[in-house]
Motif scaffolding. Sequence first.
Motif, short mmCIF file in Angstrom:
data_model
loop_
_atom_site.label_atom_id
_atom_site.label_comp_id
_atom_site.label_asym_id
_atom_site.label_seq_id
_atom_site.Cartn_x
_atom_site.Cartn_y
_atom_site.Cartn_z
N PHE A 44 0.83 -1.21 0.00
CA PHE A 44 0.00 0.00 0.00
C PHE A 44 0.87 1.26 0.00
O PHE A 44 0.53 2.25 -0.65
CB PHE A 44 -0.91 -0.01 1.23
CG PHE A 44 -1.85 1.16 1.30
CD1 PHE A 44 -2.84 1.34 0.35
CD2 PHE A 44 -1.73 2.11 2.30
CE1 PHE A 44 -3.70 2.42 0.41
CE2 PHE A 44 -2.58 3.19 2.37
CZ PHE A 44 -3.58 3.34 1.42
N GLU A 45 1.98 1.22 0.70
CA GLU A 45 2.87 2.39 0.78
C GLU A 45 3.53 2.67 -0.57
O GLU A 45 3.60 3.83 -1.01
CB GLU A 45 3.93 2.17 1.84
CG GLU A 45 4.89 3.34 2.00
CD GLU A 45 5.97 3.07 3.02
OE1 GLU A 45 6.65 4.02 3.43
OE2 GLU A 45 6.14 1.89 3.41
N ASN A 46 4.02 1.62 -1.23
CA ASN A 46 4.71 1.79 -2.51
C ASN A 46 4.69 0.48 -3.29
O ASN A 46 5.53 -0.39 -3.08
CB ASN A 46 6.16 2.24 -2.28
CG ASN A 46 6.85 2.62 -3.58
OD1 ASN A 46 6.40 2.31 -4.67
ND2 ASN A 46 7.98 3.31 -3.46
N PRO A 47 3.74 0.31 -4.20
CA PRO A 47 3.64 -0.96 -4.95
C PRO A 47 4.82 -1.19 -5.90
O PRO A 47 5.03 -2.30 -6.36
CB PRO A 47 2.32 -0.81 -5.72
CG PRO A 47 2.09 0.66 -5.81
CD PRO A 47 2.68 1.26 -4.58
N PHE A 48 5.57 -0.12 -6.20
CA PHE A 48 6.71 -0.25 -7.11
C PHE A 48 7.98 -0.70 -6.37
O PHE A 48 9.00 -0.95 -7.00
CB PHE A 48 6.99 1.09 -7.81
CG PHE A 48 5.86 1.54 -8.68
CD1 PHE A 48 5.75 1.09 -9.99
CD2 PHE A 48 4.89 2.41 -8.19
CE1 PHE A 48 4.69 1.50 -10.79
CE2 PHE A 48 3.85 2.83 -8.99
CZ PHE A 48 3.75 2.37 -10.30
N ASN A 49 7.89 -0.78 -5.04
CA ASN A 49 9.07 -1.09 -4.25
C ASN A 49 8.92 -2.41 -3.49
O ASN A 49 9.50 -2.58 -2.42
CB ASN A 49 9.34 0.07 -3.27
CG ASN A 49 10.74 0.03 -2.72
OD1 ASN A 49 11.67 -0.43 -3.38
ND2 ASN A 49 10.89 0.52 -1.49
N ILE A 50 8.12 -3.31 -4.02
CA ILE A 50 7.91 -4.60 -3.37
C ILE A 50 8.04 -5.70 -4.41
O ILE A 50 7.62 -5.55 -5.56
CB ILE A 50 6.52 -4.66 -2.68
CG1 ILE A 50 6.39 -5.95 -1.86
CG2 ILE A 50 5.40 -4.49 -3.67
CD1 ILE A 50 5.15 -5.98 -1.00
N ASP A 51 8.66 -6.80 -4.02
CA ASP A 51 8.85 -7.93 -4.92
C ASP A 51 7.52 -8.66 -5.11
O ASP A 51 6.79 -8.92 -4.15
CB ASP A 51 9.89 -8.89 -4.33
CG ASP A 51 10.46 -9.83 -5.39
OD1 ASP A 51 9.68 -10.28 -6.24
OD2 ASP A 51 11.67 -10.09 -5.35
N GLU A 52 7.21 -8.99 -6.35
CA GLU A 52 5.93 -9.63 -6.64
C GLU A 52 5.79 -11.00 -5.98
O GLU A 52 4.66 -11.45 -5.75
CB GLU A 52 5.72 -9.76 -8.16
CG GLU A 52 6.85 -10.37 -8.92
CD GLU A 52 7.87 -9.32 -9.37
OE1 GLU A 52 8.72 -9.68 -10.20
OE2 GLU A 52 7.80 -8.16 -8.89
N ILE A 53 6.91 -11.64 -5.66
CA ILE A 53 6.80 -12.96 -5.00
C ILE A 53 6.38 -12.82 -3.54
O ILE A 53 6.03 -13.82 -2.90
CB ILE A 53 8.13 -13.74 -5.10
CG1 ILE A 53 9.24 -12.99 -4.35
CG2 ILE A 53 8.51 -13.99 -6.54
CD1 ILE A 53 10.54 -13.78 -4.28
N ASP A 54 6.41 -11.58 -3.01
CA ASP A 54 6.02 -11.36 -1.62
C ASP A 54 4.53 -11.08 -1.45
O ASP A 54 4.08 -10.86 -0.33
CB ASP A 54 6.82 -10.19 -1.03
CG ASP A 54 8.29 -10.52 -0.82
OD1 ASP A 54 8.60 -11.71 -0.67
OD2 ASP A 54 9.11 -9.58 -0.80
N VAL A 55 3.80 -11.06 -2.54
CA VAL A 55 2.38 -10.75 -2.45
C VAL A 55 1.57 -11.97 -2.84
O VAL A 55 2.09 -12.96 -3.36
CB VAL A 55 2.00 -9.55 -3.35
CG1 VAL A 55 2.81 -8.32 -2.98
CG2 VAL A 55 2.21 -9.90 -4.83
N ASP A 56 0.27 -11.90 -2.60
CA ASP A 56 -0.62 -13.01 -2.91
C ASP A 56 -0.65 -13.30 -4.41
O ASP A 56 -0.56 -12.38 -5.24
CB ASP A 56 -2.03 -12.67 -2.41
CG ASP A 56 -2.95 -13.87 -2.41
OD1 ASP A 56 -3.59 -14.12 -3.44
OD2 ASP A 56 -3.01 -14.57 -1.37
#
Length: 606
Positions: free
Chosen positions: A483-495
Motif C-alpha cells: 500500500f505504501e509503494n507498490p513499485f518497491n515490493i517484490d511480486e513474489i512477496d504478495v498473494d
Amino acid sequence: MSDRKKRKYNDDYRIFNEKWSISYFFIEINRKAVCLVCRETVSVFKEFNIKRHYETKHEAKFGNLKGELRVTKLEAFKKDIRTQNVSNLFKKQNSTKTNVVQASYKVANLIASETKPLSEGDFIKKCILTVVEEIIPEKLELFKEIGLSRNTITRRVENIGNNILTQLQNKARDFKYFSLALDESTDITDTAQLLIIIRGIDINFNVTEELASLKSMHNRTTGADIFEKVDLCLQDLKLDWKNLSCITTDGAPNMRGENIGFVGRVNKLLKLKNIEPPINIHCIIHQQALCGKVIGLEHVMSVVTKAVNFIRSHGLTHRQFQSFLLEIEAEYNDVVYHNHVRWLSRGKVLKRFFDLRKEIEMFMIDKGKPILELKDDNWLWDLAFLTDVTTHLNILNLKLQGPGKFIFDMYNSIKAFDAKLKLFINQIERSDFSHFENCQIFKNNTKSLCSTNRFVCMLNKLQTDISSRFSDVKLHEKSLRLFENPFNIDEIDVDTSFQLELIELKTNSFYYDEFQTMKKNDILKFYSTLSHEDFPALRDILMKMATVFGWTYICEQIFSRMKQTKSVHRSRLTDEHLHSILRIGTTKFQPDFSLLVKETQVQISH
C-alpha cells in the motif's frame, strides 16, 4: 416690488396630483409616481415628466379611451398592481421567515460544535439584540423573531444530528469496504458509552471517516453486549459484515477476547459464513504507551510523584514554592502534576523535576521533608536515564498522533524507533550518552560512574516488548509495504491472486512516473487512476488497506469532547442529545440547512 403671483412649491412637484391617475395612468407608491401600464417610475412629482412618459409610450394605445371606459381601465390597472404587491409581500414575508429559521439552525449548529450548553441560545439572542439595537435599531423586530430558546435549540440539534446521519447512510451505500475503531469509556454519570468510528471507501478511493454511532450501555459491557450494539449500528447504516476489512480496539478482554470478546464473536460469525475474518489491530498508540512501563524504575517515579504531590497538593506550600523559584530566578516557575491517564505527562513531570532537582532539594529541606535520594548518585543516574527514555517515547507518541495518517506511516515510525533503540544500546555499551541529554548533563557534573549494563538490559527489554506488542501489525507488513509503494515490493512477496497485475503495474512507465511525482497525501488519488479492467484484484487489496485504522486516537479525541459536553454541570444531558452533539462536533459533513428549513414548520419567536 412686483405684483406677479408666485408659484406655490407643491404646484408642480413633491405632491402627487390625483388627476394624473385618470389622465396618464399613474399612481403614487412609496413616494414615487408609478406607471400602471409598464411599471416604470418617475421619481419627481412633476406633470411635465409624467405627461411626457405617457405621450411617448402609451398614448397611441390608450389615448382613445374616454369617460367610463378610461375609468374602468384605470381600476383594472390598479387591481393588477395591488395583487402583484400583495404577492410580493407574501413572498418577502416567506423569505424572511425562512432566513430567520435558517439563522436559528446555524446558531444551534455552532452551539453544538463548540460543546456549549443548549441554553446558551437565550444569552446569544440577548447579545444579538443588544448589538442590533445600537447599530440598526430599525431591524430590531426582525431579529427578535429568531428562535433561540433552549427548547428550540434542542430540537434544532436533534434535526441537524439526524440530517448528518442521513448523509452518512447515503454515503455508506457506496462503501466497497469499511473498517471500525471501537473504544468504551464512562461519562460523568458512570454510563458506559461505546464509541464506534467508521472509515469507508468507495470504488473511486474516496474515503469517509465519521462517527458511526455512540451506544449507551446501562448494564453490562461484555463482548456479547458490544457485538449487539455494533450489529445494530451496521444495520442502521445498511452495511454487511462481509465488507468489514479491519477492527481496531484497545486491549480490553471484552474487546479483543478470542472466544467471548467482541473480536472473537466477529471472527466466529464470518467463519460460519466462509468469509475471511477482518484484520485485528490493537491500537498502536495505546501499545506504544504501554511499552514505556516495562522499563520499570518505579523507585524513581514514586519519589518524584511524592515530592510533586507534596508541593502541589497544598495551596500555601505551592505558593511558597513558586515564590522561592521566583526569588532565586530559577529556569522554571513551577513543577508539573503527573496524570496516569495522560501518557505524555510523565515525560514532562520527569523533565521538570530533573531540571529543578537542586531547587526542589533546598525547598524540601527547608520544609523538613528532605529527599534523601537526591544525595544518591545512582538514583540520580536512574532519574536522568528514565527522563531521557521517556522523552524519546513521547516524541514517538506524538509522531503516531494526528489526523490523515495511514497505518504504514505509524508502522514505519515504530520500525524507525526500534532501529534507534539498537543504536542507543550500542552507544551506552561504550558509555556514550550523546543521544541522552539529561544523562550527558549529569555525567558532566558528577564523578560517579553509572552501571551501563543495567541501562542496556532495560533498553533490550523495551525492544523485546515492542517486537512482541506490534506482532499483530507485523503480520500484515507485506500488505502495508504494498500500500505504501507498490513499485518497491517484490511480486513474489504478495498473494498470487494479483501477482500478474503487480508486474504489469511495475512495468508501466506512465504509472511509475505518476507515482514518483505525486505528493504523499495524493496516494489515494493515484490509486483511483488504476484501470478497473487491468487491476481489479490489486485495486481490491489497496482499497482494503486504505480503510485500516492503526489507532483509536480519534476515539480519545471524541471522549475528551464528551467529558467537556456531559460535565458535572450538565449531567442530566440525555444519551440521544449527547450523541447528536458529538456527531455535530466531529463530522466532516456540512448540514443541509435548506432541507432542514424546508422540513421545519416555520414558527416565529415571541
